[in-house]
Motif scaffolding. Structure first.
Motif, PDB file in Angstrom:
ATOM      1  N   VAL B 103       0.642  -1.284   0.023  1.00 23.19           N
ATOM      2  CA  VAL B 103      -0.164   0.159  -0.339  1.00 23.19           C
ATOM      3  C   VAL B 103       0.695   0.945  -0.261  1.00 23.19           C
ATOM      4  O   VAL B 103       1.658   1.267   0.417  1.00 23.19           O
ATOM      5  N   GLN B 104       0.130   2.661  -0.367  1.00 22.23           N
ATOM      6  CA  GLN B 104       1.049   3.845  -1.068  1.00 22.23           C
ATOM      7  C   GLN B 104       0.237   4.290  -0.993  1.00 22.23           C
ATOM      8  O   GLN B 104      -0.655   5.010  -1.525  1.00 22.23           O
ATOM      9  N   LEU B 105       0.658   5.534   0.540  1.00 22.21           N
ATOM     10  CA  LEU B 105      -0.560   6.084   0.644  1.00 22.21           C
ATOM     11  C   LEU B 105       0.162   7.586   0.729  1.00 22.21           C
ATOM     12  O   LEU B 105       0.770   8.009   1.301  1.00 22.21           O
ATOM     13  N   LYS B 106      -0.640   8.759   0.162  1.00 16.36           N
ATOM     14  CA  LYS B 106      -0.082   9.653  -0.158  1.00 16.36           C
ATOM     15  C   LYS B 106      -0.526  10.867   1.012  1.00 16.36           C
ATOM     16  O   LYS B 106       0.179  11.407   1.410  1.00 16.36           O
ATOM     17  N   TYR B 107      -1.557  10.060   1.859  1.00 12.25           N
ATOM     18  CA  TYR B 107      -2.369  10.991   2.948  1.00 12.25           C
ATOM     19  C   TYR B 107      -1.667   9.343   3.908  1.00 12.25           C
ATOM     20  O   TYR B 107      -2.236   8.917   3.719  1.00 12.25           O
ATOM     21  N   GLU B 108      -1.731  10.776   5.423  1.00 14.20           N
ATOM     22  CA  GLU B 108      -1.503   9.436   6.439  1.00 14.20           C
ATOM     23  C   GLU B 108      -3.078   9.776   7.203  1.00 14.20           C
ATOM     24  O   GLU B 108      -4.153  10.479   7.241  1.00 14.20           O
ATOM     25  N   LEU B 109      -3.725   7.999   7.717  1.00 14.21           N
ATOM     26  CA  LEU B 109      -4.772   8.228   7.648  1.00 14.21           C
ATOM     27  C   LEU B 109      -5.072   8.244   9.091  1.00 14.21           C
ATOM     28  O   LEU B 109      -4.155   8.601   9.882  1.00 14.21           O
ATOM     29  N   PRO B 110      -6.440   8.322   9.356  1.00 18.01           N
ATOM     30  CA  PRO B 110      -6.185   9.357  11.403  1.00 18.01           C
ATOM     31  C   PRO B 110      -6.431   8.709  12.087  1.00 18.01           C
ATOM     32  O   PRO B 110      -6.004   7.411  12.000  1.00 18.01           O
ATOM     33  N   GLN B 111      -5.846   8.713  13.211  1.00 19.25           N
ATOM     34  CA  GLN B 111      -5.869   7.923  14.238  1.00 19.25           C
ATOM     35  C   GLN B 111      -6.458   6.938  14.736  1.00 19.25           C
ATOM     36  O   GLN B 111      -6.635   7.285  14.893  1.00 19.25           O
ATOM     37  N   GLY B 112      -5.725   5.370  14.364  1.00 20.70           N
ATOM     38  CA  GLY B 112      -7.045   4.029  15.029  1.00 20.70           C
ATOM     39  C   GLY B 112      -7.384   3.530  13.924  1.00 20.70           C
ATOM     40  O   GLY B 112      -7.855   2.368  13.559  1.00 20.70           O
ATOM     41  N   VAL B 113      -6.875   4.021  13.027  1.00 27.23           N
ATOM     42  CA  VAL B 113      -8.022   3.673  11.911  1.00 27.23           C
ATOM     43  C   VAL B 113      -7.035   2.629  11.014  1.00 27.23           C
ATOM     44  O   VAL B 113      -6.330   2.880  11.147  1.00 27.23           O
ATOM     45  N   ILE B 114      -8.115   1.549  10.799  1.00 25.47           N
ATOM     46  CA  ILE B 114      -7.552   0.463  10.633  1.00 25.47           C
ATOM     47  C   ILE B 114      -7.700  -0.240   8.911  1.00 25.47           C
ATOM     48  O   ILE B 114      -9.860   0.024   8.631  1.00 25.47           O
ATOM     49  N   ALA B 115      -7.310   0.206   7.908  1.00 26.22           N
ATOM     50  CA  ALA B 115      -7.472  -0.056   7.069  1.00 26.22           C
ATOM     51  C   ALA B 115      -6.782  -1.379   6.238  1.00 26.22           C
ATOM     52  O   ALA B 115      -5.052  -1.160   5.849  1.00 26.22           O
ATOM     53  N   GLY B 116      -6.615  -2.223   5.345  1.00 30.82           N
ATOM     54  CA  GLY B 116      -5.952  -3.300   4.462  1.00 30.82           C
ATOM     55  C   GLY B 116      -6.577  -4.257   4.242  1.00 30.82           C
ATOM     56  O   GLY B 116      -7.939  -4.549   4.075  1.00 30.82           O
ATOM     57  N   SER B 117      -5.540  -5.604   4.205  1.00 30.28           N
ATOM     58  CA  SER B 117      -5.698  -6.370   3.675  1.00 30.28           C
ATOM     59  C   SER B 117      -7.018  -7.689   5.500  1.00 30.28           C
ATOM     60  O   SER B 117      -6.631  -7.573   5.949  1.00 30.28           O
ATOM     61  N   LEU B 118      -8.252  -7.929   4.839  1.00 32.42           N
ATOM     62  CA  LEU B 118      -8.891  -8.430   5.327  1.00 32.42           C
ATOM     63  C   LEU B 118      -8.452  -9.846   6.166  1.00 32.42           C
ATOM     64  O   LEU B 118      -8.546 -10.274   7.550  1.00 32.42           O
ATOM     65  N   ARG B 119      -7.582 -10.759   5.453  1.00 35.83           N
ATOM     66  CA  ARG B 119      -7.029 -11.930   5.576  1.00 35.83           C
ATOM     67  C   ARG B 119      -5.836 -11.608   6.952  1.00 35.83           C
ATOM     68  O   ARG B 119      -6.500 -11.965   8.102  1.00 35.83           O
ATOM     69  N   GLU B 120      -5.374 -10.530   6.776  1.00 38.45           N
ATOM     70  CA  GLU B 120      -3.858 -10.021   7.486  1.00 38.45           C
ATOM     71  C   GLU B 120      -4.965  -9.652   8.620  1.00 38.45           C
ATOM     72  O   GLU B 120      -3.869  -9.713   9.281  1.00 38.45           O
ATOM     73  N   MET B 121      -6.265  -9.045   8.565  1.00 39.81           N
ATOM     74  CA  MET B 121      -6.400  -7.604   9.715  1.00 39.81           C
ATOM     75  C   MET B 121      -6.832  -8.906  10.313  1.00 39.81           C
ATOM     76  O   MET B 121      -7.095  -8.863  11.800  1.00 39.81           O
ATOM     77  N   SER B 122      -7.440 -10.090   9.921  1.00 41.80           N
ATOM     78  CA  SER B 122      -8.177 -10.466  11.170  1.00 41.80           C
ATOM     79  C   SER B 122      -7.170 -11.428  11.623  1.00 41.80           C
ATOM     80  O   SER B 122      -7.644 -12.793  12.998  1.00 41.80           O
TER      81      SER B 122
END
Lengths: 481, 449, 251
Positions: B103-122
């Motif tokens: 993932v290459q994000l141009k902007y930081e996500l706000p604190q505490g927000v989780i965004a990503g792979s469902l497999r990895e996050m689960s």
């Protein structure tokens, strides 16, 4: 004012007022259904071979079918072997004249507001009175015959006009159409037959009055109306049944054929016994009604006020085959207590420039469920088809349901098909406004409901309209707290 | 059951393979859904909910399935520039059914927000995800959803904790890729906690003109007072089949906007189920389909008014040309005690060609009395007298019809609450009507042909 | 400018116009009066090219061009403007978008560049004042939710925007109160030049108090049965249409 008082009284005491039974000798055949029963019914009616054949084919087809489940209805299991498929008031031998009709039956019809005796008859209306499985009397027959109009029971028509019956019976609703149509085709016992010759405007309203009297009996009547070129007829159908704890089955078929420029107006005030406040008893009403606008510029108009029956399953339909033909469906369906209704129409646009108009007004109260189900279909060849449907629901109380299931299938880009539906309740503001003018809540509701249903009631012939208004009010008795 | 048999055997044979490229939490749900699917099979056209779409046939094709989660050597950030001008989104990719990990994000996500792979996050947050995963989808009778639960190994996960507002739109690009006919079963889970807010734009694209089938399931949980926007844009090609199921549960006073726009796709099936589970929650559900050639869009929506004082507004519009067909089945269910419900549903359709067909079934089921509900549906054409009025002002017939078509879909576009996105959609719709949208993804500089 | 010769027209196979002859020169104001159903609105529709009507015979020449060969939009671009009796509501199409498309199509036809957004908005502002059109109306969808008076004012506003050579006002006075009537009429008069012409179609004399005609025609049963100067208006007002019928020997 006096009328109002009377009405009020009726409302406050308003139970089903047609719930009495008539004490007459009734001839039954054994309960249950098999080929022998079908043959027996046919033999009782002294039917020609082709008709027995038709019945047997229908019966064999019926055996391959299952009760339809798609409607928004909770239908208890029906044991078709526990029903008697033929019951008739016993009568003396000989030609049918009024003297032959059991005086008890005459009294019954008097009580129902449909006098059959010559001196009391409605002048503007000819009546075919049907009790259980047979027609007991058709009024004004001779007068109509002068114009070439045939109005008689379908059993008589089978004997007297076999070619007409054979040509048209099953041509609009084939026995293969659905479960109940197949059942009716196998066991139908009587019903009305109407033929209006070319160029004749029927001078009076024709009417069938159905009465289920016998216990544990199904009523399976069949009506066939043929309007030849340039003719017109207005046909009315009324029905009642005694108050019984058991459910009674009614599965009818109505077929209408209009030739070029002919018009048939078919009105129903359905007031079968709806069951009691706890949902015990009542008639199961499974009806297939369909008309075909066969000729160009012809028109079929269905108007129904449905207040009765424990279960109603009915979709009066129009096949708009002729160019420029018109189909109309106007309906008020009221359900109260534990009644269930799934009713609506089908408009099948086939010819060019065909039009259909649907107005459906549902009113649900108590624990009832009221559904509109309608199909508007435009086939590829149906250029310039127009449809407008309006389906409104009015809810009274928070334990009932009102549902709308419109289906639109448009296969031609010149068609314009529109459907609008609303659901509402009677607003407290409206009731208060009436109260403030001195009108009781019960009356206010009656007023508002009748106003709501007016567009449909206005389509009924005068005498029926008055009756329908009273029925609406009575059916909803006790539904506002 | 021929179409089903190959998948039943595949599942039984490769079960351990499937499991090993997913998380245990996802694996726990497979058996029930597989049994459900194996018993009922794919939906066929005898089923009232699938009258106008033959999914059985679509699934019968011999697709490649990437059950071993083989990594495709592509960098979507490099060749995919489908960003909407001025939208500055946080961009994520799912390639076929695998989340693209770099993932290459141009902007930081706000604190505490989780965004990503469902497999990895689960694997990382099993407790969090377990309380949501498959909680809505499990109850459906739609076997395509159970098929997804049985086979899905990955997808997108988004979690926005209590009170956090994500200003920028989050963009998820679902991309079909591969030189053979491919099927993808991806799974998304979105959790927006109390008082939080987020906007998600889901774009569907196909890298090549092959018979791809995407069967994607998304579950969304919107907490008390939270706000969530879900925009879905399909812009692929004639050969693509897209089956998308979206399940939403809304808590008290939450506000959700959903808009599904099908600009270009072969066969589209969109299922949306919205549960208004908390009082005073509201949903706006809309969409449009512009179909020509032999395209078909089939929309099936259910809005469950489970609680009092909720409101729903539904608006779907179809423009059908060529031999395209469209079906709309919208169901609004007002439960027994859901008093003071406001539910309004509209479906309007234009057939521009004799061979175009529209089937619509808007239905209401109402079990409460103090409600304000309505629905309307029309099928028709552009009005001749209006076209004449425009022509009498010097506007050509073609242009007059364009104007009227833009006007026709205008109120659907207005449902989009992100101005830059609304502008872009308007532009794309205009191009689509003018036939300038060919097979290219708008704004895409390479590969995309 | 406009010459109509022996014009016959049908709708749904029924003949409405049965041989119309009419010549309108630059700068002239013509009034066409007549009882209901005489074919007044049909005439305006046919000139504007409404495809619902079929011309069966005759011709319409406008500045040397045969109008019947032209599409409705080209007639508009040639300079014909019809103020509709019942302006159509077009939900979702904003007035700005609508007028910008129309103005630029006209300009393209004349070989001119499209107006820039700012020039266009300036033009709109200018023209709005002619008919005292509310800003609010200009920002709404075409005619949607407009009152009867607002719709008619909007028609005249469009006329101002498109600067036609020939304007046909079809029953522009119907449904207007006296104030709205005055505004509409003054708008029309402000737009009047020595080169453009106007045809006012009306049932009553009311509007003609404000827009004074040079020539008055009476249309009856699809034909022009009487043509005279403006004094004919007063005469009709006094004697009614029965007078014409009597003259024709019908009563």
């Amino acid at each position: 004012m006096e009328d109002n008082q009377k009405l009020l009284k009726e409302i406050t005491s308003g139970e089903y007022k047609y719930g009495f039974t008539t004490d007459i000798d009734t001839e039954y055949i054994p309960t249950g259904l098999n080929e022998d029963i079908v043959r027996l019914i046919s033999a009782k009616k002294n039917e020609p071979e082709w008709l027995l054949d038709f019945r047997l084919k229908a019966f064999r087809h019926w055996q391959t079918l299952e009760m339809p489940q798609w409607a928004h209805l909770d239908v208890p299991e029906i044991d078709f072997q526990l029903i008697a498929y033929y019951a008739a008031p016993k009568k003396k031998e000989g030609p049918k004249s009024l003297d032959e009709v059991d005086p008890e039956l005459l009294k019954t019809f008097d009580k129902l507001g449909i006098p059959l005796e010559e001196q009391k008859m409605h002048l503007g209306m000819a009546v075919d009175a049907i009790v259980d499985s047979v027609s007991v009397k058709t009024t004004h027959k001779e007068k109509l015959a002068e114009k070439g109009i045939i109005f008689c029971s379908i059993s008589e028509a089978v004997q007297d006009y076999p070619d007409l019956v054979r040509q048209y019976m099953g041509s609009v609703v084939p026995y293969t159409d659905n479960f109940f149509a197949a059942l009716n085709s196998a066991v139908f016992s009587d019903g009305s037959f109407v033929y209006i010759p070319k160029g004749v405007r029927c001078p009076m309203e024709l009417s069938s009055y159905f009465r289920i009297n016998a216990i544990n009996t199904g009523q399976f009547e069949r009506t066939l109306i043929i309007a030849d070129d340039d003719s017109y007829v207005s046909y009315l159908e009324g029905c009642t049944a005694p108050q019984r704890d058991e459910n009674q089955l009614h599965a009818a078929i109505v077929e209408i054929i209009t030739n070029e420029r002919a018009e048939v107006k078919y009105s129903t005030v359905q007031n079968w016994y709806p069951g009691d406040k706890e949902g015990k008893g009542g008639v199961y009403n499974f009806v297939t009604k369909r008309g075909i606008c066969k000729g160009d510029n012809s028109k079929i108009s269905w108007t129904q006020v449905e207040t009765g029956s424990a279960i109603t399953w009915k979709y009066p339909s129009c096949i708009l085959k002729g160019d420029n033909s018109i189909g109309e469906f106007y309906s008020v369906a009221v359900t109260n207590n534990y009644q269930q209704a799934d009713t609506g129409t089908k408009m099948i646009h086939i010819g060019k420039n065909t039009k259909s108009h649907i107005v459906s007004k549902g009113i649900s109260a108590g624990h009832s469920q009221n559904s509109y189900r309608g199909l508007v279909k435009v086939v590829p060849a149906a250029e310039n088809a127009r449809n407008f449907s309006q389906c409104d629901s009015l809810l009274m109380g928070d334990k009932c349901g009102a549902h709308t299931f419109p289906y639109m299938e448009v296969d031609n880009d010149t068609a314009i098909v529109e459907h609008e539906a609303t659901t509402s309740k009677i607003s407290e503001d409206q009731v208060f406004y009436c109260n403030q003018r001195g009108i009781s809540t019960e009356d206010a509701v009656g007023l508002i409901v009748n106003g709501y249903a007016k567009e449909v009631i206005n389509k009924l012939p005068m005498e029926f309209a008055v009756e329908a208004q009273r029925l609406l009010q009575i059916s909803l008795e006790g539904s506002v707290g | 059951m021929l179409a089903e048999q190959q998948y039943i055997e595949l599942f039984q044979k490769y079960r351990s393979e499937i499991d090993s490229h997913a998380s245990s939490l996802m694996n726990e749900e497979r058996a029930f859904s597989f049994d459900f699917f194996a018993k009922k099979g794919f939906p066929n056209q005898r089923d009232e909910d699938f009258l106008h779409i033959n999914l059985e046939k679509q699934f019968s094709n011999d697709y490649g399935m990437n059950l071993k989660a083989v990594d495709f050597k592509v960098d979507p950030y490099k060749f995919f520039r489908c960003t909407v001008p001025g939208i500055n989104s946080h961009m994520f990719f799912v390639i076929n059914d695998q989340f693209y990990p770099n993932v290459q994000l141009k902007y930081e996500l706000p604190q505490g927000v989780i965004a990503g792979s469902l497999r990895e996050m689960s694997k990382k947050y099993p407790e969090l995800i377990r309380s949501y995963y498959n909680k809505l989808a499990k109850n459906t009778t739609d076997t395509t959803v159970h098929f997804n639960t049985a086979f899905a190994q990955d997808g997108f996960f988004l979690y926005v904790p209590k009170g956090v507002v994500v200003e920028k739109t989050i963009q998820l690009v679902n991309m079909m890729y591969g030189g053979v006919d491919m099927m993808a079963n991806s799974r998304n889970l979105i959790v927006i906690e109390e008082g939080a807010s987020a906007k998600l734009l889901v774009c569907g694209h196909a890298m090549e003109e092959r018979s791809y089938l995407a069967n994607r399931v998304t579950e969304v949980f919107v907490g008390k007072g939270a706000k969530y926007d879900h925009y879905k844009l399909e812009n692929t090609n004639e050969k693509m089949t897209n089956v998308g199921s979206l399940f939403v549960s809304q808590d008290q006073e939450s506000e959700v906007v959903i808009s599904e726009i099908t600009l270009q796709n072969g066969l589209t099936r969109n299922n949306v189920v919205v549960n208004l589970d908390g009082e005073y929650s509201s949903v706006v559900l809309g969409g449009m389909a512009i179909n020509d050639c032999h395209q078909h869009t089939d929309t099936h929506t259910i809005i469950n008014h489970n609680q009092p004082n909720c409101s729903s507004k539904e608006l779907y519009k179809y423009v059908l040309d060529g031999e395209a067909t469209g079906a709309f089945d919208g169901r609004i269910l007002v439960k027994k005690d859901a008093q003071k419900t406001s539910a309004h549903q509209t479906n309007r359709n234009i057939c521009l060609n004799k061979k175009a067909k529209m089937y619509t079934k808007p239905h209401l089921e109402i079990y409460a009395d103090d409600v304000s509900c309505s629905h309307g549906a029309t099928v028709g054409q552009l009005d001749d007298s209006t076209v004449f009025y425009l022509r009498s002002r010097g506007i050509s017939e073609v242009e007059a019809k364009m104007l009227l078509m833009f006007a026709f879909v205008n109120d659907v576009e207005e449902l989009i609450r992100v101005p830059a996105l609304q502008d872009t959609i308007r532009l794309l719709v205009e191009k689509r009507f003018r036939g300038e949208l060919n097979k290219k993804c708008e704004g895409c500089s390479s590969h995309c042909k | 400018m406009l010459e109509i010769k022996n014009l016959h027209a049908n709708i749904n196979g029924k003949e409405i116009l049965k041989g119309i002859n009419l010549v309108v020169n630059p700068g002239e104001v013509h009034a066409i009066m007549g009882p209901n159903g005489s074919g007044k609105s049909t005439l305006s529709s046919v000139i504007a090219g409404n495809p619902a009507f079929e011309v069966t015979k005759g011709e319409i020449i406008f500045n040397g061009k045969n109008l019947l060969d032209l599409s409705p939009e080209d007639r508009s671009r040639e300079g014909i403007f019809l103020s509709f009796q019942y302006p159509v509501e077009i939900p979702g199409v904003s007035m700005v978008n609508f007028m910008r498309t129309a103005v630029n199509e006209h300009r393209k036809y004349k070989g001119l560049e499209s107006l820039s957004a700012s020039d266009f908005l300036k033009l709109m502002r200018e023209k709005k004042e002619v008919v005292e059109l509310d800003n609010k109306l200009a920002n709404r969808s075409v005619n949607e939710g407009f009152s009867g008076g607002e719709k008619k004012r909007n028609e005249i506003f469009q006329m101002a925007m498109l600067e036609p050579k020939l304007s046909i006002l079809d029953e522009t006075d119907s449904g207007l109160d006296i104030d709205a009537l005055r505004i509409v009429a003054s708008g029309v008069n402000k737009l009047k030049t020595a080169d453009n012409s106007t045809i006012v179609i009306t049932h009553y004399q009311r509007l003609l108090d404000y827009i004074v005609p040079d020539i008055v025609h009476v249309l009856y049963k699809g034909k022009i049965v009487k043509t005279a100067g403006k004094e004919l208006v007063m005469e009709l007002e006094e004697k009614g249409y029965d007078w014409i019928k009597r003259e024709l020997g019908e009563m």
